[in-house]
Motif scaffolding. Sequence first.
Motif, short mmCIF file in Angstrom:
data_model
loop_
_atom_site.label_atom_id
_atom_site.label_comp_id
_atom_site.label_asym_id
_atom_site.label_seq_id
_atom_site.Cartn_x
_atom_site.Cartn_y
_atom_site.Cartn_z
N GLY A 39 61.47 -21.30 -39.11
CA GLY A 39 60.07 -20.91 -39.11
C GLY A 39 59.16 -22.05 -38.67
N ALA A 40 58.07 -22.23 -39.40
CA ALA A 40 57.08 -23.25 -39.05
C ALA A 40 57.40 -24.61 -39.68
N HIS A 41 58.61 -24.76 -40.21
CA HIS A 41 58.95 -25.98 -40.94
C HIS A 41 59.86 -26.90 -40.11
N GLN A 42 59.46 -28.16 -40.03
CA GLN A 42 60.27 -29.16 -39.35
C GLN A 42 61.21 -29.88 -40.32
N ASP A 43 60.85 -29.85 -41.62
CA ASP A 43 61.58 -30.65 -42.61
C ASP A 43 62.47 -29.81 -43.51
N LEU A 44 62.55 -28.50 -43.27
CA LEU A 44 63.33 -27.62 -44.12
C LEU A 44 64.43 -26.92 -43.32
N THR A 45 65.54 -26.67 -44.00
CA THR A 45 66.63 -25.88 -43.43
C THR A 45 67.13 -24.91 -44.48
N LEU A 46 67.89 -23.93 -44.04
CA LEU A 46 68.47 -22.96 -44.97
C LEU A 46 69.38 -23.66 -45.97
N GLU A 47 70.19 -24.57 -45.50
CA GLU A 47 71.12 -25.26 -46.39
C GLU A 47 70.38 -26.12 -47.41
N LEU A 48 69.31 -26.78 -46.99
CA LEU A 48 68.53 -27.60 -47.91
C LEU A 48 67.89 -26.74 -48.99
N MET A 49 67.38 -25.58 -48.60
CA MET A 49 66.76 -24.67 -49.56
C MET A 49 67.79 -24.15 -50.56
N ARG A 50 68.99 -23.86 -50.08
CA ARG A 50 70.05 -23.41 -50.99
C ARG A 50 70.41 -24.51 -52.00
N LYS A 51 70.57 -25.72 -51.51
CA LYS A 51 70.90 -26.84 -52.39
C LYS A 51 69.80 -27.07 -53.42
N SER A 52 68.57 -26.96 -52.98
CA SER A 52 67.43 -27.12 -53.88
C SER A 52 67.46 -26.08 -54.99
N ALA A 53 67.70 -24.83 -54.62
CA ALA A 53 67.75 -23.75 -55.61
C ALA A 53 68.85 -24.01 -56.63
N LEU A 54 70.01 -24.39 -56.17
CA LEU A 54 71.14 -24.64 -57.07
C LEU A 54 70.87 -25.81 -58.01
N SER A 55 70.09 -26.78 -57.53
CA SER A 55 69.78 -27.94 -58.36
C SER A 55 68.89 -27.60 -59.55
N LEU A 56 68.27 -26.42 -59.52
CA LEU A 56 67.31 -26.03 -60.56
C LEU A 56 67.93 -25.19 -61.67
N LYS A 57 69.22 -24.92 -61.58
CA LYS A 57 69.86 -24.07 -62.60
C LYS A 57 69.68 -24.64 -64.00
N GLU A 58 69.95 -25.93 -64.17
CA GLU A 58 69.82 -26.54 -65.49
C GLU A 58 68.38 -26.48 -66.00
N THR A 59 67.43 -26.65 -65.09
CA THR A 59 66.01 -26.57 -65.47
C THR A 59 65.67 -25.22 -66.06
N PHE A 60 66.04 -24.15 -65.36
CA PHE A 60 65.74 -22.81 -65.85
C PHE A 60 66.51 -22.49 -67.14
N GLU A 61 67.72 -23.00 -67.23
CA GLU A 61 68.52 -22.76 -68.43
C GLU A 61 67.88 -23.42 -69.64
N GLN A 62 67.38 -24.64 -69.47
CA GLN A 62 66.72 -25.34 -70.57
C GLN A 62 65.43 -24.64 -70.99
N ILE A 63 64.68 -24.16 -70.01
CA ILE A 63 63.44 -23.43 -70.31
C ILE A 63 63.75 -22.17 -71.11
N ALA A 64 64.77 -21.44 -70.70
CA ALA A 64 65.14 -20.22 -71.41
C ALA A 64 65.59 -20.55 -72.83
N PHE A 65 66.34 -21.61 -72.99
CA PHE A 65 66.91 -21.96 -74.29
C PHE A 65 65.82 -22.28 -75.31
N ILE A 66 64.83 -23.09 -74.91
CA ILE A 66 63.79 -23.47 -75.89
C ILE A 66 62.80 -22.33 -76.13
N SER A 67 62.79 -21.34 -75.22
CA SER A 67 61.84 -20.23 -75.34
C SER A 67 62.43 -19.04 -76.09
N TYR A 68 63.70 -18.98 -76.22
CA TYR A 68 64.41 -17.81 -76.75
C TYR A 68 63.90 -17.42 -78.14
#
Length: 285
Positions: A39-68
Motif C-alpha cells: 500500500g502506501a507504506h514504505q516501512d511496513l511489510t506483510l511479514e513484519l505485521m504478522r511478527k508484530s501481531a504475534l509479539s502481542l499475544k502475551e500482552t493481551f493474555e496479561q490484560i485478560a488475566f488481570i481483568s477476568y
Amino acid sequence: MRNAKEAFSRYAADLAVHSLIEEVELTPKPGLVDRANNGAHQDLTLELMRKSALSLKETFEQIAFISYGNRPSLSLREEIAAIGRNGENRMFETTGGVNTHKGAIWAIGLLVSAAAMGKGCYAIKEIVSLAGETARYPDRHCPITDTNGMLVSAKYGVNGARAEAEQGFPHIVQVSMPMLKRSRAYGLSENEARLNSLLALIASLDDTCILHRGGPEALIFAKKQAASVLSSGSLEMLKTLNDEFTRLNISPGGSADMLAATLFIDKIQGHLIGDEVQKEVESIH
C-alpha cells in the motif's frame, strides 16, 4: 477458578492476535499492507505485521488475566495501561522501531479487558460499554507525550482513537459490525464481508492516520471513494483505489485498527465462544 481464568486469557489473546493477522491479510485493501502489496507504506511489510501481531499475544493474555471477573476502575485502567506500554515496547523491539500496532493495542486491549470482565459471556453491547467505561478513567502514570493521533485530533477537531474508545466504539457498533453482518446475510464471502466492513469504516471514520498524512483533503477524498466503492457493489474497484491511495500517500490505518477490533468482538462475544474452550473451561470448574 485460576485454571478457568488462565484458559480464557489464552483464548482471548489468541483471538486478538488472529484478528490482527486476519486484518493485515485481508486483500485487496486500499493504501494498506495486504497479501498483494504494501500500500502506501514504505516501512511496513506483510511479514513484519504478522511478527508484530504475534509479539502481542502475551500482552493481551496479561490484560485478560488481570481483568477476568473484575469491573472497570482506576487501578485496573492503570494496570492495563502499564501492560499496554510494555506491549508497545515489545512491538518496537520486534519491528525495529516501526509502529505497526500501537493503535490496535489500545483498542483491542480495552476490548479484551471488557470481554474478560464478563468471563467470555458478554455480548457486544456489554463489551463496548465496559471498554468505554474503562477508557474514561485517567491514567496517572501515562508519559506526557503527544501522539500523532492526539496532535491531529486537536488540530482538526476530530475524535481520535481515545475518544472512540471512551464513547464505547460507536463506529464498530453502528458501522462496521452491522455492515459485516449484513454482508454475510446477503450471502457474500467472508473476504467480501470484511472488505465491505473496512470500506464502511473508511467512509465514515475521521481517520487520524489519513489526516496526519494528507490533511482534510485526503480524508474527504478517501471517504468519498470508499463510499463510491460500497455503493457500486463492485470490489474490483478496490485495486484502482489502492493505486490512488498509494499515489496520494493515503493510509486508513485507524480504520484498519477498527476492523481488527471488529473482528475480535465478532469472535469473542458470548454466543460465539468456541466449543473447545468452552469444554476446557467447564471441565476445570
